[in-house]
Design a protein around this motif. Structure first.
Motif, PDB file in Angstrom:
ATOM      1  N   UNK A 111     -17.133 -12.169  30.810  1.00 10.43           N
ATOM      2  CA  UNK A 111     -18.614 -11.642  30.592  1.00 10.43           C
ATOM      3  C   UNK A 111     -18.847 -11.038  29.557  1.00 10.43           C
ATOM      4  N   UNK A 112     -18.155  -9.880  29.207  1.00  8.20           N
ATOM      5  CA  UNK A 112     -18.391  -9.069  27.993  1.00  8.20           C
ATOM      6  C   UNK A 112     -18.097  -9.883  26.664  1.00  8.20           C
ATOM      7  N   UNK A 134     -20.209 -13.059  22.004  1.00  7.22           N
ATOM      8  CA  UNK A 134     -20.394 -14.224  21.288  1.00  7.22           C
ATOM      9  C   UNK A 134     -21.929 -14.531  20.911  1.00  7.22           C
ATOM     10  N   UNK A 135     -22.655 -14.063  21.997  1.00  8.14           N
ATOM     11  CA  UNK A 135     -23.844 -14.331  21.687  1.00  8.14           C
ATOM     12  C   UNK A 135     -24.519 -13.199  20.825  1.00  8.14           C
ATOM     13  N   UNK A 186     -15.901 -22.233  28.521  1.00  6.79           N
ATOM     14  CA  UNK A 186     -15.621 -21.049  27.582  1.00  6.79           C
ATOM     15  C   UNK A 186     -16.810 -20.822  26.974  1.00  6.79           C
ATOM     16  N   UNK A 187     -16.623 -19.568  26.294  1.00  4.51           N
ATOM     17  CA  UNK A 187     -17.990 -18.872  25.681  1.00  4.51           C
ATOM     18  C   UNK A 187     -18.609 -19.875  24.448  1.00  4.51           C
ATOM     19  N   UNK A 188     -17.873 -20.576  23.835  1.00  5.07           N
ATOM     20  CA  UNK A 188     -18.466 -21.573  22.792  1.00  5.07           C
ATOM     21  C   UNK A 188     -19.332 -22.676  23.493  1.00  5.07           C
ATOM     22  N   UNK A 230     -26.546 -13.343  16.954  1.00  6.91           N
ATOM     23  CA  UNK A 230     -27.927 -12.712  17.094  1.00  6.91           C
ATOM     24  C   UNK A 230     -28.899 -13.223  17.937  1.00  6.91           C
ATOM     25  N   UNK A 231     -28.176 -13.520  19.144  1.00  6.40           N
ATOM     26  CA  UNK A 231     -28.727 -13.880  20.378  1.00  6.40           C
ATOM     27  C   UNK A 231     -28.733 -12.837  21.313  1.00  6.40           C
TER      28      UNK A 231
END
Length: 92
Positions: free
Chosen positions: A61-62, A67-68, A26-28, A72-73
């Motif tokens: 993917x989006x 999430x990134x 998962x994204x996290x 601020x990544x």
């Protein structure tokens, strides 16, 4: 484990671990893996994960890129979006 695989010359195993992180987590957790890679100076490995995320379903993917971006990544988010765009161009 990644560092152990790399130190033992098990490049394929290391790559499979990174690919699994990119395509299954998962994204996290992707955020955690990429951050850990960057913190350990493993920027190429972080890039492998980010590019792998680009092979996921477009919506997933989006969402991960978002999430990134929320953290601020922006460079990492851009790597995902570029990989996604390249994959979409290749499938058209």
């Amino acid at each position: 484990m990644l560092l152990r695989y790399e130190s033992e010359g098990r490049v394929r195993d290391a790559h499979m671990m990174l690919w699994g992180a990119a395509t299954l987590l998962p994204a996290e957790d992707v955020l955690k893996v990429v951050s850990a890679c960057h913190s350990a100076g493993l920027d190429d490995e972080a890039s492998t994960v980010l590019k792998g995320v680009g092979s996921r379903d477009v919506h997933a993917a989006v969402a991960i890129a978002a999430a990134f971006s929320e953290k601020k990544l922006y460079v990492d988010a851009g790597v995902i979006l570029e990989a996604l765009a390249q994959g979409e161009r290749g499938s058209s």
